[in-house]
Scaffold this motif. Structure first.
Motif, short mmCIF file in Angstrom:
data_model
loop_
_atom_site.label_atom_id
_atom_site.label_comp_id
_atom_site.label_asym_id
_atom_site.label_seq_id
_atom_site.Cartn_x
_atom_site.Cartn_y
_atom_site.Cartn_z
N VAL A 292 0.84 -1.20 0.00
CA VAL A 292 0.00 0.00 0.00
C VAL A 292 0.87 1.25 0.00
N SER A 293 0.54 2.17 -0.89
CA SER A 293 1.15 3.50 -0.92
C SER A 293 0.00 4.49 -0.83
N ALA A 294 0.01 5.33 0.22
CA ALA A 294 -1.12 6.23 0.47
C ALA A 294 -0.67 7.66 0.69
N GLU A 295 -1.50 8.58 0.20
CA GLU A 295 -1.35 10.01 0.48
C GLU A 295 -2.67 10.49 1.06
N VAL A 296 -2.62 10.99 2.29
CA VAL A 296 -3.83 11.43 2.98
C VAL A 296 -4.03 12.92 2.75
N ASN A 297 -5.27 13.29 2.43
CA ASN A 297 -5.65 14.68 2.20
C ASN A 297 -6.58 15.09 3.35
N LEU A 298 -6.04 15.85 4.29
CA LEU A 298 -6.80 16.27 5.46
C LEU A 298 -8.02 17.11 5.07
N ALA A 299 -7.83 18.05 4.14
CA ALA A 299 -8.92 18.94 3.74
C ALA A 299 -10.09 18.19 3.11
N ALA A 300 -9.78 17.14 2.35
CA ALA A 300 -10.82 16.37 1.68
C ALA A 300 -11.30 15.18 2.50
N ASN A 301 -10.67 14.93 3.64
CA ASN A 301 -11.00 13.78 4.49
C ASN A 301 -10.95 12.47 3.72
N ASN A 302 -9.86 12.28 2.97
CA ASN A 302 -9.72 11.03 2.24
C ASN A 302 -8.25 10.68 2.06
N ALA A 303 -8.03 9.50 1.51
CA ALA A 303 -6.68 9.05 1.21
C ALA A 303 -6.67 8.46 -0.19
N ALA A 304 -5.70 8.87 -0.99
CA ALA A 304 -5.49 8.28 -2.31
C ALA A 304 -4.53 7.12 -2.11
N VAL A 305 -4.95 5.94 -2.53
CA VAL A 305 -4.18 4.72 -2.29
C VAL A 305 -3.88 4.02 -3.61
N LYS A 306 -2.64 3.60 -3.75
CA LYS A 306 -2.22 2.78 -4.89
C LYS A 306 -1.71 1.46 -4.32
N LEU A 307 -2.14 0.36 -4.95
CA LEU A 307 -1.76 -0.96 -4.46
C LEU A 307 -0.76 -1.62 -5.38
N SER A 308 0.26 -2.22 -4.80
CA SER A 308 1.20 -3.02 -5.59
C SER A 308 0.97 -4.51 -5.35
N LYS A 309 0.13 -4.82 -4.35
CA LYS A 309 -0.28 -6.19 -4.04
C LYS A 309 -1.77 -6.18 -3.76
N ALA A 310 -2.40 -7.34 -3.82
CA ALA A 310 -3.83 -7.44 -3.48
C ALA A 310 -4.01 -7.13 -1.99
N VAL A 311 -5.04 -6.34 -1.70
CA VAL A 311 -5.34 -5.94 -0.32
C VAL A 311 -6.86 -5.96 -0.15
N SER A 312 -7.32 -6.46 0.99
CA SER A 312 -8.76 -6.52 1.24
C SER A 312 -9.25 -5.22 1.87
N ALA A 313 -10.54 -4.99 1.70
CA ALA A 313 -11.18 -3.83 2.33
C ALA A 313 -11.05 -3.92 3.84
N GLN A 314 -11.11 -5.12 4.39
CA GLN A 314 -11.00 -5.29 5.84
C GLN A 314 -9.64 -4.84 6.36
N VAL A 315 -8.58 -5.14 5.62
CA VAL A 315 -7.23 -4.73 6.04
C VAL A 315 -7.14 -3.20 6.06
N LEU A 316 -7.67 -2.56 5.02
CA LEU A 316 -7.66 -1.10 4.96
C LEU A 316 -8.49 -0.50 6.09
N ARG A 317 -9.68 -1.06 6.30
CA ARG A 317 -10.57 -0.58 7.36
C ARG A 317 -9.91 -0.70 8.73
N THR A 318 -9.30 -1.84 8.99
CA THR A 318 -8.66 -2.07 10.29
C THR A 318 -7.53 -1.08 10.53
N ALA A 319 -6.73 -0.80 9.51
CA ALA A 319 -5.62 0.16 9.65
C ALA A 319 -6.15 1.53 10.04
N VAL A 320 -7.23 1.97 9.40
CA VAL A 320 -7.81 3.28 9.69
C VAL A 320 -8.46 3.28 11.07
#
Length: 125
Positions: A84-112
């Motif tokens: 996972v490579s992520a850039e978080v945008n505080l003003a937009a309340n989001n993160a732009a994420v690029k994946l180099s491997k398969a990742v589940s929604a649960q893994v992303l959710r748990t990290a946040v």
């Protein structure tokens, strides 16, 4: 007179305790925004069984970030995930994420969520 002072001290202690509990959803930095909590949390959960393939580009909508410390914590948590490579945008309340491997929604959710924030949507670009 002493009874009035004792009552005022007890009321103040209760008020501070309630404020501290409400602050639990933020980053704990103590800024006035974090102390107010997040009132805009969406109840549209992302399917946690979804797995995103390598080379996916995603936008993660995140509620509860109110300051630079908040966004830095989320950024560090997401970037610590394998693939996972992520850039978080505080003003937009989001993160732009690029994946180099398969990742589940649960893994992303748990990290946040482990950082005290809510992942409300995952959009595939």
């Amino acid at each position: 007179m002493i009874n009035i002072i004792v009552v005022l001290v007890v009321i103040a202690a209760v008020v501070f305790a309630v404020m501290r509990i409400r602050r639990g959803g933020g980053c704990g930095c103590g800024c006035s925004s974090c102390a107010s909590g997040c009132s805009s949390a969406s109840k549209n959960p992302t399917d946690t069984n979804t797995e995103y393939p390598p080379e996916s580009s995603l936008i993660l909508d995140i509620t509860g970030m109110h300051c630079e410390k908040c966004s830095t914590g989320v950024s560090e948590a997401l970037n610590a995930l394998d693939g996972v490579s992520a850039e978080v945008n505080l003003a937009a309340n989001n993160a732009a994420v690029k994946l180099s491997k398969a990742v589940s929604a649960q893994v992303l959710r748990t990290a946040v969520e482990d950082k005290g924030f809510e992942l409300t949507h995952i959009r595939v670009l």
